[in-house]
Design an enzyme around this catalytic site. Structure first.
Site, PDB file in Angstrom:
ATOM      1  N   HIS A  58      19.223  21.124  36.942  1.00 16.76           N
ATOM      2  CA  HIS A  58      20.031  20.027  36.435  1.00 16.76           C
ATOM      3  C   HIS A  58      19.171  18.763  36.355  1.00 16.76           C
ATOM      4  CE1 HIS A  58      20.665  19.640  40.901  1.00 16.76           C
ATOM      5  NE2 HIS A  58      20.347  18.398  40.600  1.00 16.76           N
TER       6      HIS A  58
HETATM    7  P1  TYD Z   1      23.560  20.978  43.880  1.00 19.05           P
HETATM    8  O1  TYD Z   1      23.131  19.558  43.825  1.00 19.05           O
HETATM    9  O2  TYD Z   1      23.920  21.661  42.586  1.00 19.05           O
HETATM   10  O3  TYD Z   1      22.450  21.856  44.627  1.00 19.05           O
HETATM   11  P2  TYD Z   1      20.943  22.239  44.202  1.00 19.05           P
HETATM   12  O4  TYD Z   1      20.492  21.280  43.153  1.00 19.05           O
HETATM   13  O5  TYD Z   1      20.166  22.130  45.460  1.00 19.05           O
HETATM   14  O6  TYD Z   1      20.922  23.643  43.722  1.00 19.05           O
HETATM   15  O7  TYD Z   1      24.768  21.077  44.901  1.00 19.05           O
HETATM   16  C1  TYD Z   1      25.290  22.322  45.338  1.00 19.05           C
HETATM   17  C2  TYD Z   1      26.732  22.104  45.748  1.00 19.05           C
HETATM   18  O8  TYD Z   1      26.807  21.186  46.848  1.00 19.05           O
HETATM   19  C3  TYD Z   1      27.606  21.549  44.638  1.00 19.05           C
HETATM   20  O9  TYD Z   1      28.867  22.204  44.713  1.00 19.05           O
HETATM   21  C4  TYD Z   1      27.790  20.092  45.007  1.00 19.05           C
HETATM   22  C5  TYD Z   1      27.659  20.088  46.520  1.00 19.05           C
HETATM   23  N1  TYD Z   1      27.048  18.847  47.027  1.00 19.05           N
HETATM   24  C6  TYD Z   1      27.839  17.921  47.696  1.00 19.05           C
HETATM   25  O10 TYD Z   1      29.060  18.106  47.867  1.00 19.05           O
HETATM   26  N2  TYD Z   1      27.254  16.764  48.165  1.00 19.05           N
HETATM   27  C7  TYD Z   1      25.921  16.523  47.984  1.00 19.05           C
HETATM   28  O11 TYD Z   1      25.420  15.456  48.429  1.00 19.05           O
HETATM   29  C8  TYD Z   1      25.125  17.494  47.285  1.00 19.05           C
HETATM   30  C9  TYD Z   1      23.655  17.271  47.051  1.00 19.05           C
HETATM   31  C10 TYD Z   1      25.722  18.635  46.830  1.00 19.05           C
END
Ligand code: TYD
Length: 142
Positions: A58
């Site tokens: 992303h």
């Molecule tokens: P995401 O940022 O997509 O993870 P990565 O980039 O590491 O693969 O986040 C994964 C999940 O966690 C998504 O459902 C959102 C949640 N999340 C939160 O609730 N708070 C946060 O601060 C972060 C970073 C993620």
């Protein structure tokens, strides 16, 4: 962050953090707006990442982040829709600064690795761009 600082790999770089080395072990510290160019409003960390897993996939519209391999190592691939570059992060005193509007993938996590993330904003799902085609078109490169 001003618009001039976003959306380009040129604004993503490795930050060398202070290191206090002693026979008893090393210590690294980070101060908002001193060692990194943004105020820290949130921290989170990735751990227990299984071998072969990829995270990220992303971009963020406004969020600025510093990624630090506080344990182990992993690769970060950044893509601004024109160029891409891979960083292998494996030192707990070297963080990767990622500016807004840059697509990122994290992969190749070593066993037991921990990725600490310092972020400039609170969590906000509307700040995410999770569709690469949308990202490219927002960058003006369809
Ligand atoms: P995401 O940022 O997509 O993870 P990565 O980039 O590491 O693969 O986040 C994964 C999940 O966690 C998504 O459902 C959102 C949640 N999340 C939160 O609730 N708070 C946060 O601060 C972060 C970073 C993620």
């Amino acid at each position: 962050m001003s618009d001039l600082k976003t959306g380009s790999l040129k604004n993503c770089y490795v930050v060398e953090l202070p290191r206090i080395r002693a026979p008893e072990g090393s210590l690294t510290f980070i101060e908002s707006l001193n060692h990194i160019p943004f105020a820290i409003r949130r921290t989170y960390y990735l751990y227990d990442v299984p071998g072969g897993a990829t995270r990220g996939a992303h971009a963020h519209r406004n969020l600025c982040q510093l990624l630090i391999p506080v344990a182990g190592s992993f690769d970060v691939t950044l893509d601004d829709a024109t160029d891409s570059q891979v960083w292998h992060l494996n030192r707990p005193y070297l963080g990767l600064l990622i500016s807004p509007m840059v697509w990122r993938n994290l992969s190749n996590f070593s066993s037991g690795s921990v990725c600490l993330v310092l972020a400039s904003e609170l969590y906000d799902e509307s700040d995410y761009i999770r569709d690469y085609h949308e990202f490219k078109s927002l960058q003006g490169r369809k």
